[in-house]
Design an enzyme around this catalytic site. Sequence first.
Site, PDB file in Angstrom:
ATOM      1  N   ASP B 161       0.831  -1.201   0.000  1.00  0.00           N
ATOM      2  CA  ASP B 161       0.000   0.000   0.000  1.00  0.00           C
ATOM      3  C   ASP B 161       0.865   1.250   0.000  1.00  0.00           C
ATOM      4  OD1 ASP B 161      -2.428   1.674   0.519  1.00  0.00           O
ATOM      5  OD2 ASP B 161      -1.293   2.090   2.331  1.00  0.00           O
ATOM      6  N   ARG B 168       0.249   6.733  -6.516  1.00  0.00           N
ATOM      7  CA  ARG B 168      -1.045   7.405  -6.683  1.00  0.00           C
ATOM      8  C   ARG B 168      -0.895   8.897  -6.436  1.00  0.00           C
ATOM      9  NH1 ARG B 168      -4.594   4.643  -2.406  1.00  0.00           N
ATOM     10  NH2 ARG B 168      -6.160   6.173  -3.055  1.00  0.00           N
ATOM     11  N   SER B 183      -6.762   0.797   0.570  1.00  0.00           N
ATOM     12  CA  SER B 183      -5.551   1.327   1.204  1.00  0.00           C
ATOM     13  C   SER B 183      -5.724   1.404   2.718  1.00  0.00           C
ATOM     14  CB  SER B 183      -5.253   2.718   0.627  1.00  0.00           C
ATOM     15  OG  SER B 183      -4.254   3.360   1.371  1.00  0.00           O
ATOM     16  N   LYS B 187      -4.141  -1.545   5.905  1.00  0.00           N
ATOM     17  CA  LYS B 187      -3.356  -1.234   7.103  1.00  0.00           C
ATOM     18  C   LYS B 187      -4.104  -1.658   8.372  1.00  0.00           C
ATOM     19  CE  LYS B 187      -2.837   2.768   5.290  1.00  0.00           C
ATOM     20  NZ  LYS B 187      -2.594   4.161   4.913  1.00  0.00           N
TER      21      LYS B 187
END
Lengths: 434, 434
Positions: B161, B168, B183, B187
């Site tokens: 990520d 991104r 994303s 996490k």
Amino acid sequence: MRAYDVILKKRNGHELSKEEIEFMVDGFVKGEVPDYQMAAFLMVIYFKHMNADERYNLTEIMARSGDSIDLSFISGIKVDKHSTGGVGDKTTLVLAPMVASCGLPVAKMSGRGLGHTGGTIDKLEAIPGFKTTLTEAEFKKNVKAHLIAVVGQTANLAPADKKIYALRDVTATVDEISLISSSIMSKKLAAGADAIVLDVKVGSGAFMKDIASATDLARAMVDIGKKHGKAMVALITDMDKPLGYTVGNAIEVEEAIDTLKGNGPTDLETLCVELGAQMLKLGKITESLSSAKEMLKDSIKSGNAIKKMKEMIESQGGNPSVVDDTSLLGVSKNTFELKAWKDGYVTSMDAEGIGIASMKLGAGREKKEDKIDLSVGIRLSKKTGDSVKMGETLCTLYYNSEEKLKAAIEVVKTSYNLSSVRPQKIGIIHGVVE
Amino acid sequence: MRAYDVILKKRNGHELSKEEIEFMVDGFVKGEVPDYQMAAFLMVIYFKHMNADERYNLTEIMARSGDSIDLSFISGIKVDKHSTGGVGDKTTLVLAPMVASCGLPVAKMSGRGLGHTGGTIDKLEAIPGFKTTLTEAEFKKNVKAHLIAVVGQTANLAPADKKIYALRDVTATVDEISLISSSIMSKKLAAGADAIVLDVKVGSGAFMKDIASATDLARAMVDIGKKHGKAMVALITDMDKPLGYTVGNAIEVEEAIDTLKGNGPTDLETLCVELGAQMLKLGKITESLSSAKEMLKDSIKSGNAIKKMKEMIESQGGNPSVVDDTSLLGVSKNTFELKAWKDGYVTSMDAEGIGIASMKLGAGREKKEDKIDLSVGIRLSKKTGDSVKMGETLCTLYYNSEEKLKAAIEVVKTSYNLSSVRPQKIGIIHGVVE
């Protein structure tokens, strides 16, 4: 200016200024805009497209990223021709001598290219001794003395397009009209002609699969050219089956020679007459399309066209006897005949499949580094619309490797659709965009 | 498998298999899929989005690309909380001691992050001596002994990520729901909780500007979590004005302490009670939301919440006296008061503008490398809905550099919209997604 903001602006549907497009393209060429930002930008264009002004600017910026060919040594209007590519497309080999024999100078730079067969330049190399690289002085001398010279692209033409195309090729951003049209037109503009005739192919063997999208592409390219002050015309032409009856390199030169002698397939001859008439008209050799067509047909009947071919071959160091004895072209000796598995009609063909089979025989390049075998290829006996009896030959594969033959047969078999349905006859010209 | 084909497949609107997403993500992390293909892929997702299965798979693949935190040393249900971020968001500083004082263990890893102010970890560093890095043994000991520990993310959480986010960030592909939700959730999954309460902010100071898109994002994250077997709930909460009356670091800790003592702003206290109630319920500390809310309000009234804050500070090496004397936090001495330029109401605020002004004072990072000045920030006297008289203080800027002050004033001025229109009162909670 930041690449991020330009990507974002276009992504959100806003028109880009010339400066913004310049920033992206020039920056990418200089290595200041990294490839990942350019890749994102290209995908944005894939989804959001570009309007006429943006296309014009993109083309202009890519065209002036490298050399510009100076054709001012030719007096009068310089006319170029471009095909979007198809299977068995030997048009330039026929068209160039035809129009030159009618008085229109042909100063042509052609490509090699990836694909089902070699490009025009590869095909010409099937003629023993033929030099596709001339010095600038030789090139000019030939065009002046013979009105014809066809050589490989040696100049640094539109390097921005080259670099961008390489990225499009690996990021699934090739098939978008703004990008295709500006790519083609940037090279055409740098090549220095005053007038351009476009042959936009449509069908199973072409990039554009339907007439609507082929027409859109033609319109985009014609508009870009006109905005740059070029005289433009595009023909939308059939590529739902291969052009003519040969697909390969030496084998296509053979068919081109036959056509110049008046013994070629109708579709190929018609296409060359139609494209050539547009060229002669744009080049002001004659006023009307109909008189231009007459001139072109006469060039075949009179023998002037094949004489011009011989003249070109000789002037570029090739053996002119190939014109009289095409066996000198060296088509491979091993052949395999694919037979019809039932009675009926060739209802349709996957022209691309025939192209891929030809590549598998070794006639085309899959990767840039691949070496082409000029002697292999496919000779069609039957095309869409023809009736067949079980056991009749559909096509003959010319090969040099049993292994490659096997791979080619696999593909070519599935490229013929035999059934009891007789398809409608379709002409070679679908439309004109000007 | 080739990256080109995966890009093309998604570009053409087809659903990707787990293997295809895995190929792209793992390949990118290993350097086998180049960044330009990943950039094109991300832009494709921006335009074509991902369905629930694709999001689930993308989250899963990114979550297991690095370490997984093992919270099994805590008995019972492990509950985590996540905010999508806003201006003046000091929620964790208040919420963590509140729920811990109610018996729910808080083993929290927080970020620093870019933005208007520092992250929770930066803010905590305004407390003299406070250690945001603990050994694993210390972390476990504190959670067991005090039910609370808040430390910086040191583990290698979801590196895929991290790498994708960095791309991104420079290719204008941040703001797409599939990418945002996967994303965040990757996490959270790696962080090892059994239940997650999401605080999805909406309004001028949030990433999501309208309730519909905030709800979509909440739904996406809740669905991903549930598919992974997590108990999930999301609150959609207001960020059309800053949360509370302070924006900065030390100044926000001060407000958090005031709130734990029962002297905080209503919006912040209400938000913490609402989020905390969801946490206590998911953690099975109590059955109903209403009893959970009572417990949380009691934790403030009884002094248990502020006692827990003191306990945490002490257990992490900080000076617990800051709780009684917030001047020890070191808020800057220089102040500038922005006055109202007319009578009327604060009709609306650009919360993001207040955030940017705070960053310009030095309270946040523009780039990763930037150093934060923990002592600066903005104290609001008026927020949306409040009536103002000309010359009254709208807000006070705490600063250490005249130059930075100037830049901040420019922005903060345009962030207040004063007019005769009294806006409707809007509550802090806009909705619940579960």
